[in-house]
Design a protein around this motif. Structure first.
Motif, PDB file in Angstrom:
ATOM      1  N   VAL A  59       0.845  -1.156  -0.135  1.00 34.71           N
ATOM      2  CA  VAL A  59      -0.397  -0.282  -0.050  1.00 34.71           C
ATOM      3  C   VAL A  59       0.565   1.166   0.063  1.00 34.71           C
ATOM      4  CG1 VAL A  59      -1.822   0.789   1.007  1.00 34.71           C
ATOM      5  CG2 VAL A  59      -1.877  -1.100   1.459  1.00 34.71           C
ATOM      6  N   GLY A  60       0.199   1.893  -0.865  1.00 33.42           N
ATOM      7  CA  GLY A  60       1.130   3.729  -1.497  1.00 33.42           C
ATOM      8  C   GLY A  60       1.952   3.775  -2.293  1.00 33.42           C
ATOM      9  N   ALA A  61       2.756   1.875  -3.487  1.00 33.68           N
ATOM     10  CA  ALA A  61       3.449   1.914  -3.989  1.00 33.68           C
ATOM     11  C   ALA A  61       3.349   3.137  -5.079  1.00 33.68           C
ATOM     12  CB  ALA A  61       3.333   0.476  -4.495  1.00 33.68           C
ATOM     13  N   ARG A  62       3.816   3.655  -5.571  1.00 36.73           N
ATOM     14  CA  ARG A  62       3.405   3.796  -7.316  1.00 36.73           C
ATOM     15  C   ARG A  62       3.587   2.900  -8.049  1.00 36.73           C
ATOM     16  NH1 ARG A  62       3.726   9.615  -7.737  1.00 36.73           N
ATOM     17  NH2 ARG A  62       2.045   9.871  -5.898  1.00 36.73           N
ATOM     18  N   ILE A  63       2.925   2.415  -8.669  1.00 32.58           N
ATOM     19  CA  ILE A  63       2.620   1.546 -10.317  1.00 32.58           C
ATOM     20  C   ILE A  63       1.842   1.886 -11.094  1.00 32.58           C
ATOM     21  CG2 ILE A  63       2.935   0.326  -8.641  1.00 32.58           C
ATOM     22  CD1 ILE A  63      -0.638   0.440 -10.080  1.00 32.58           C
ATOM     23  N   MET A  64       2.436   1.147 -12.212  1.00 36.66           N
ATOM     24  CA  MET A  64       1.607   1.443 -13.596  1.00 36.66           C
ATOM     25  C   MET A  64       0.640   0.573 -13.986  1.00 36.66           C
ATOM     26  SD  MET A  64       3.410   4.109 -15.026  1.00 36.66           S
ATOM     27  CE  MET A  64       2.478   4.377 -16.431  1.00 36.66           C
ATOM     28  N   ALA A  65      -0.785   1.210 -13.766  1.00 33.51           N
ATOM     29  CA  ALA A  65      -1.968   0.267 -13.947  1.00 33.51           C
ATOM     30  C   ALA A  65      -3.111   0.647 -15.435  1.00 33.51           C
ATOM     31  CB  ALA A  65      -3.074   0.500 -12.560  1.00 33.51           C
ATOM     32  N   LEU A  66      -3.228  -0.486 -15.091  1.00 30.77           N
ATOM     33  CA  LEU A  66      -3.737  -1.040 -17.154  1.00 30.77           C
ATOM     34  C   LEU A  66      -5.541  -0.388 -16.810  1.00 30.77           C
ATOM     35  CD1 LEU A  66      -4.141  -1.588 -19.759  1.00 30.77           C
ATOM     36  CD2 LEU A  66      -4.464  -3.439 -19.037  1.00 30.77           C
ATOM     37  N   ALA A  67      -5.167   0.821 -17.212  1.00 30.17           N
ATOM     38  CA  ALA A  67      -7.045   1.709 -16.826  1.00 30.17           C
ATOM     39  C   ALA A  67      -8.132   0.560 -17.417  1.00 30.17           C
ATOM     40  CB  ALA A  67      -6.916   3.201 -16.933  1.00 30.17           C
ATOM     41  N   THR A  68      -9.260   0.407 -17.156  1.00 32.11           N
ATOM     42  CA  THR A  68     -10.593   0.837 -18.523  1.00 32.11           C
ATOM     43  C   THR A  68     -11.485   1.707 -17.966  1.00 32.11           C
ATOM     44  OG1 THR A  68     -11.585  -0.570 -16.416  1.00 32.11           O
ATOM     45  CG2 THR A  68     -10.219  -1.844 -17.900  1.00 32.11           C
TER      46      THR A  68
END
Length: 105
Positions: free
Chosen positions: A22-31
């Motif tokens: 929790v709190g990590a910056r990541i790349m997420a595939l948005a929909t």
């Protein structure tokens, strides 16, 4: 005969990191955005590790209404270039955009 160098097989790539905290910056595939599926910088707000692993993410720079649960297969670590871009974006949002980022409301 001359000594031949023994060729080594290429090193295997490490498995993708998906055990983000929790709190990590990541790349997420948005929909969102009319069905356009793109990776966006996101911060992990919550995670579900029992059963199918999922992460509840806040897309940085987007309204909290866009926050969503995403499957493990839709998240990845940021590249160095993406991470350095996040720093610039966070700095740009720091002035004049109060309430948009970091509000847990």
């Amino acid at each position: 005969p001359p000594l031949q160098q023994q060729q080594r097989p290429p090193m295997p790539l490490p498995p993708p990191q998906t055990d983000f905290q929790v709190g990590a910056r990541i790349m997420a595939l948005a929909t969102f955005e009319g069905g356009n599926r793109e990776y966006h910088t996101a911060e992990i707000v919550d995670r579900q590790l029992i059963g199918a692993r999922k992460f509840y993410v806040h897309y940085v720079g987007f309204n909290k209404r866009c926050d969503q649960w995403v499957a493990e297969s839709r998240v990845r670590a940021q590249t160095a270039a993406e991470a350095s871009g996040v720093v610039a974006a966070s700095t740009a949002h720091a002035g004049g955009q109060s309430g948009r980022l970091g509000a847990d409301g």
